[in-house]
Design an enzyme around this catalytic site. Structure first.
Site, short mmCIF file in Angstrom:
data_model
loop_
_atom_site.label_atom_id
_atom_site.label_comp_id
_atom_site.label_asym_id
_atom_site.label_seq_id
_atom_site.Cartn_x
_atom_site.Cartn_y
_atom_site.Cartn_z
N LYS A 105 -10.23 13.34 -4.73
CA LYS A 105 -9.70 12.93 -6.04
C LYS A 105 -9.74 14.07 -7.05
O LYS A 105 -8.86 14.19 -7.88
CB LYS A 105 -10.47 11.72 -6.57
CG LYS A 105 -10.14 10.45 -5.80
CD LYS A 105 -10.61 9.21 -6.51
CE LYS A 105 -10.13 7.97 -5.76
NZ LYS A 105 -10.54 6.73 -6.36
N LYS A 107 -3.85 8.40 2.63
CA LYS A 107 -3.93 6.93 2.56
C LYS A 107 -3.05 6.37 1.44
O LYS A 107 -2.79 7.05 0.44
CB LYS A 107 -5.38 6.47 2.39
CG LYS A 107 -5.99 6.73 1.04
CD LYS A 107 -7.23 5.86 0.84
CE LYS A 107 -7.63 5.86 -0.62
NZ LYS A 107 -8.27 4.68 -1.09
N LYS A 145 -3.39 3.53 -5.08
CA LYS A 145 -2.84 3.12 -6.39
C LYS A 145 -2.45 4.32 -7.22
O LYS A 145 -1.53 4.27 -8.03
CB LYS A 145 -3.88 2.38 -7.21
CG LYS A 145 -4.40 1.12 -6.65
CD LYS A 145 -5.31 0.49 -7.71
CE LYS A 145 -6.40 -0.33 -7.10
NZ LYS A 145 -7.65 0.41 -6.88
#
Ligand code: AQP
Length: 344
Positions: free
Chosen positions: A122, A206, A209
């Site tokens: 992230k 993956k 969102k």
């Protein structure tokens, strides 16, 4: 050392999990988490929360956050969680999560957090610009679970490493404070066909969102046309589908679509492949689109209906929070006493 023995872990099975209100819920969240919640509520005592403390590890518009919480709650209800059976609540309504997280910040080791791959994924190349909260996110997650002494945590494969960290924190707390068995070592329930759903645009990452491309995911609230279009546009290759699963090796996008079909149909991937072997994606994709729409379409409809009555969702969340606070309070009180706090 404590002057009084802590209450031992009772051995009762308890499920806890949650989802962040950080964007539109997608097929990965549905298969990796939500369907499991609904199933488990009939097997174990179940606590499912909306992770709004976690959500602000990345910027969230304060004017929208409350509604995002309601949307996740609506998704829980639409996928079959029953508030008369499971305890459904917002994380921010139970301050004990954050209080225990502080204690765990002092139990967890920097070296453990440095190994967390989700933070690395992230934060990317600019980790110094990320919030401290994003870094310590797995510690709060450990507190979410252990404040209820939960024993089972249904999550997607991406969360497995965080669950290992939770077990390490529980074990170190039990050891450091000489309170063997005080916290259980919870088990990740990652099994199942939808444990890792990949992006529709890139089979190596993956479905998420926060992916900037909306075409990378099927949102629970997409209408039927949008879902079908996204499946049609999903990245694939020009080859036909093989007869054997092992022959899908090196074709991550094809593997992903077969996996999604199998998970939604409740069938084995090999069985699906046998049905479509020798056909190209021109044949397979329309069938997959029909299946996605038939399973996901009604969920979006139910969510929209529920969101038209936010007061009812708020009522469910308030009742859930009350129950969650009741269960968390004695556990937090014991932790404070064990640690030796003045205000215990
Ligand atoms: N692609 C996925 N396949 C299977 N399971 C998945 N989960 C997430 N993505 C997939 C599972 O969904 C649950 C809720 O996740 P979360 O919202 O708390 O955080 P996340 O794992 O970070 O999910 P996202 O969608 O990737 O959100 P962003 O982009 O905001 O970080 C978890 O059980 C997770 O395993």
């Amino acid at each position: 050392m404590t002057d009084q023995a802590p209450a031992p872990f009772t051995g009762k099975s308890r499920v806890l999990s949650g989802v962040q209100p950080s964007g539109d819920l997608h097929l990965g969240n549905y298969l990796g988490a939500l369907v499991k919640f609904a199933r488990l509520q009939n097997e174990m005592e179940t606590f499912i929360f909306v992770a709004d403390l976690h959500a602000i590890t990345a910027w969230q518009d304060p004017a929208k956050l409350k509604n995002q919480v309601r949307e996740i709650a609506a998704a829980y209800l639409a996928t079959g969680l029953d508030p008369r059976v499971a305890t459904i609540f917002a994380q921010s309504a139970v301050p004990a999560h954050a209080e225990l997280a502080w204690v765990f910040n002092c139990v967890a080791r920097l070296g453990w957090l440095d190994r967390m791959t989700q933070f690395k994924d992230k934060a990317g190349k600019h980790k110094e610009r990320e919030s401290v909260g994003l870094y310590t996110y797995p510690v709060l997650q450990a507190a979410d679970i252990l404040i209820y002494k939960a024993t089972h945590v249904p999550v997607g494969e991406d969360q497995r490493q965080h669950l290992e960290l939770t077990r390490d924190i529980a074990a170190k707390f039990n050891h450091d404070f000489d309170t063997p068995g005080f916290f259980p070592l919870p088990e990740a329930l990652t099994q199942g066909p939808g444990a890792r759903i990949m992006s529709l645009r890139d089979g190596s990452v993956k479905m998420s969102k926060s992916d900037p491309s909306d075409n990378s995911r099927i949102n629970l609230t997409d209408d039927a046309d949008t879902m079908s279009q996204k499946i049609r546009k999903a990245r694939t290759d020009a080859e036909v589908l093989p007869e054997k699963l092992e022959d899908l090796a090196g074709r991550p996008e094809a593997q992903n679509l077969i996996g999604i079909y199998a998970a939604l149909a409740g069938r084995q991937a090999q069985d699906v492949l046998t049905e479509f072997a020798g056909h190209g994606f021109g044949v397979f994709k329309p069938k997959l689109a029909d299946l996605v729409v038939s399973v996901m379409g009604p969920i979006g409809g139910d969510m929209r209906r529920m969101l038209a009555d936010p007061a009812e969702i708020d009522r469910i969340l308030s009742a859930g929070a009350e129950r969650a606070r009741e269960v968390a309070a004695p556990n937090l009180a014991e932790v404070k006493r064990i640690v030796g706090y003045w205000a215990s």
